[in-house]
Design an enzyme around this catalytic site. Structure first.
Site, PDB file in Angstrom:
ATOM      1  N   ASP A  76     -63.874 -93.871 -20.411  1.00  0.00           N
ATOM      2  CA  ASP A  76     -62.944 -94.533 -21.332  1.00  0.00           C
ATOM      3  C   ASP A  76     -61.603 -93.786 -21.434  1.00  0.00           C
ATOM      4  OD1 ASP A  76     -63.701 -92.272 -22.638  1.00  0.00           O
ATOM      5  OD2 ASP A  76     -64.435 -93.254 -24.454  1.00  0.00           O
ATOM      6  N   THR A  96     -32.826 -84.860 -20.265  1.00  0.00           N
ATOM      7  CA  THR A  96     -32.142 -85.951 -19.552  1.00  0.00           C
ATOM      8  C   THR A  96     -31.046 -85.420 -18.632  1.00  0.00           C
ATOM      9  OG1 THR A  96     -30.444 -86.190 -21.255  1.00  0.00           O
ATOM     10  CG2 THR A  96     -32.460 -87.479 -21.543  1.00  0.00           C
ATOM     11  N   ASP A 115     -28.945 -72.895 -20.700  1.00  0.00           N
ATOM     12  CA  ASP A 115     -29.626 -73.651 -21.755  1.00  0.00           C
ATOM     13  C   ASP A 115     -31.108 -73.292 -21.732  1.00  0.00           C
ATOM     14  OD1 ASP A 115     -29.822 -75.425 -23.837  1.00  0.00           O
ATOM     15  OD2 ASP A 115     -28.948 -77.123 -22.776  1.00  0.00           O
ATOM     16  N   ASP A 117     -24.183 -75.705 -26.334  1.00  0.00           N
ATOM     17  CA  ASP A 117     -24.124 -76.100 -27.750  1.00  0.00           C
ATOM     18  C   ASP A 117     -24.155 -74.842 -28.607  1.00  0.00           C
ATOM     19  OD1 ASP A 117     -26.840 -75.349 -27.844  1.00  0.00           O
ATOM     20  OD2 ASP A 117     -27.489 -77.391 -27.436  1.00  0.00           O
ATOM     21  N   ARG A 140     -38.256 -79.232 -30.173  1.00  0.00           N
ATOM     22  CA  ARG A 140     -36.926 -79.637 -30.659  1.00  0.00           C
ATOM     23  C   ARG A 140     -36.993 -80.410 -31.979  1.00  0.00           C
ATOM     24  NH1 ARG A 140     -34.547 -82.198 -25.319  1.00  0.00           N
ATOM     25  NH2 ARG A 140     -36.746 -82.707 -25.067  1.00  0.00           N
ATOM     26  N   GLN A 141     -38.200 -80.840 -32.342  1.00  0.00           N
ATOM     27  CA  GLN A 141     -38.352 -81.498 -33.651  1.00  0.00           C
ATOM     28  C   GLN A 141     -38.800 -80.444 -34.661  1.00  0.00           C
ATOM     29  OE1 GLN A 141     -40.324 -85.367 -33.421  1.00  0.00           O
ATOM     30  NE2 GLN A 141     -40.126 -85.239 -31.205  1.00  0.00           N
ATOM     31  N   GLY A 181     -28.213 -84.781 -19.551  1.00  0.00           N
ATOM     32  CA  GLY A 181     -26.925 -85.232 -20.086  1.00  0.00           C
ATOM     33  C   GLY A 181     -26.067 -84.041 -20.526  1.00  0.00           C
ATOM     34  N   LYS A 194     -20.822 -79.735 -28.352  1.00  0.00           N
ATOM     35  CA  LYS A 194     -21.643 -80.939 -28.067  1.00  0.00           C
ATOM     36  C   LYS A 194     -21.968 -81.689 -29.350  1.00  0.00           C
ATOM     37  CE  LYS A 194     -26.223 -80.674 -27.050  1.00  0.00           C
ATOM     38  NZ  LYS A 194     -27.416 -80.358 -26.251  1.00  0.00           N
TER      39      LYS A 194
HETATM   40  C1  R5P Z   1     -30.930 -78.741 -27.332  1.00  0.00           C
HETATM   41  O1  R5P Z   1     -30.775 -78.197 -28.415  1.00  0.00           O
HETATM   42  C2  R5P Z   1     -31.451 -78.010 -26.140  1.00  0.00           C
HETATM   43  O2  R5P Z   1     -31.128 -76.663 -26.181  1.00  0.00           O
HETATM   44  C3  R5P Z   1     -30.936 -78.617 -24.850  1.00  0.00           C
HETATM   45  O3  R5P Z   1     -29.527 -78.531 -24.820  1.00  0.00           O
HETATM   46  C4  R5P Z   1     -31.329 -80.068 -24.746  1.00  0.00           C
HETATM   47  O4  R5P Z   1     -32.692 -80.197 -24.956  1.00  0.00           O
HETATM   48  C5  R5P Z   1     -30.959 -80.644 -23.405  1.00  0.00           C
HETATM   49  O5  R5P Z   1     -31.294 -81.992 -23.414  1.00  0.00           O
HETATM   50  P1  R5P Z   1     -30.694 -83.015 -22.357  1.00  0.00           P
HETATM   51  O6  R5P Z   1     -30.949 -82.426 -20.999  1.00  0.00           O
HETATM   52  O7  R5P Z   1     -31.456 -84.271 -22.611  1.00  0.00           O
HETATM   53  O8  R5P Z   1     -29.242 -83.185 -22.646  1.00  0.00           O
END
Ligand code: R5P
Length: 311
Positions: free
Chosen positions: A38, A223, A218, A169, A96-97, A225, A192
């Site tokens: 299942d 994504t 980072d 950021d 991130r949450q 982005g 950002k």
């Molecule tokens: C955000 O606070 C994280 O440090 C990254 O900058 C973020 O998770 C990147 O996300 P994405 O690649 O979707 O822009």
């Protein structure tokens, strides 16, 4: 160590688990994870682990089954009378949450910590938690390693001349500052804004990047982005070579296509999460964090300090 320690791999990143046990000169514990017809997760530990110091290696990136499998393995170890259970979480999903920044939203990073703790974990070994405060979401000890030494060594080898480290950021400034200091580089910041989740807009570059080579630094690429927009803004501000470095290659949605089309020369990540889509994008360089995690496991077991792993 073999007599007292058992290393268990979940199915989320078996390749990394194999490298960790290889570093430690050990074997993975015989555990069978699978699915009932299942779709429910089945786990069976085929060795005696009574009284053992158990380390369960499992990143909790999506799908949610990775987290659920971790919880189920912890429960199996608890019921099999392991003396101590450490969850080794190379990527902590839902990190991130981590705060209530809008009305009626959950703090899922805390919920996940509660679940892991309730399952019966004794301690946690994490890698580059999105926010260091997540350690405090647990009431058991959390060691939060940094991938910086691994990324630094590789980037140093690139012999950049006039280098600027860019934090995409404000949240990443601390990491960017530490990195730039050790690279003897300048620091700049991308301003950002996020109008909604998974969309980002780079408003300004704070700092002079004209004529500089750039490392955008980072913790997570999802994504892509953030890094691709930062790269465009940096190029417009006169930056020369641009590479990006991040610990966790989440790579969701159109991330790889975006990176491929962007002016970013190379994206350096680690194997905290498996990366299998090399054909879609030839710009990704994956660095191995298994010696870092393996050494931390060894030191946790022998009760040595792990602070030397932070330098
Ligand atoms: C955000 O606070 C994280 O440090 C990254 O900058 C973020 O998770 C990147 O996300 P994405 O690649 O979707 O822009």
């Amino acid at each position: 160590m073999e007599d007292h320690v058992k290393l268990i791999s979940g199915s989320a990143n078996i390749e990394l688990s194999r490298k960790i046990v290889e570093y430690l000169g050990m074997e993975l514990c015989d555990v069978k994870t699978g699915r009932f017809s299942d779709g429910e997760i089945s786990v069976r530990i085929n060795e005696n682990i009574r009284g053992k110091d158990v380390f369960i290696i499992q990143p909790t990136n999506p799908p949610g089954d990775n987290l659920l499998e971790l919880l189920i393995i912890i429960d199996a170890c608890f019921r099999a009378s392991a003396s101590r259970i450490t969850a080794v979480i190379p990527y902590y999903g839902y990190a991130r949450q981590d705060r209530k920044d809008q009305p009626r939203v959950p703090i899922t990073a805390k919920l996940v910590a509660n679940l892991i703790e309730t399952a019966g974990v004794s301690r946690v070994l994490a890698l580059e938690l999105h926010a260091a405060q997540i350690q405090g979401f647990f009431d058991v000890q959390v060691d939060n390693l940094f991938a910086t030494p691994v990324l630094l060594e590789y980037i140093k080898g690139k012999n950049f001349k006039d280098l600027t480290v860019v934090s995409p950021d404000v949240g990443g400034i601390k990491m960017g500052r530490a990195f730039s200091k050790r690279m003897d580089a300048k620091l700049a910041i991308a301003d950002k804004r996020r109008a909604k989740a998974d969309t980002s807009e780079i408003m300004n570059i704070i700092g002079d990047v004209d004529g500089s080579d750039i490392v955008i630094l980072d913790d997570i690429i999802s994504t892509a982005g953030t890094i691709t927009q930062a790269a465009e803004a940096l190029r417009a501000a006169g930056a020369k070579r641009i590479i990006a470095a991040a610990t966790h290659p989440v790579f969701s949605g159109e991330a790889l296509e975006r990176i491929e089309k962007s002016c970013i020369e190379e994206v350096v990540v680690t194997n905290s999460i498996p990366f299998k889509d090399g054909k879609k994008c030839g710009k990704i360089k994956v660095l191995d964090v298994s010696p870092l995690l393996g050494e931390a496991i060894r030191r946790i077991h022998t009760e040595e300090s792990i602070s030397m792993l932070f330098v």
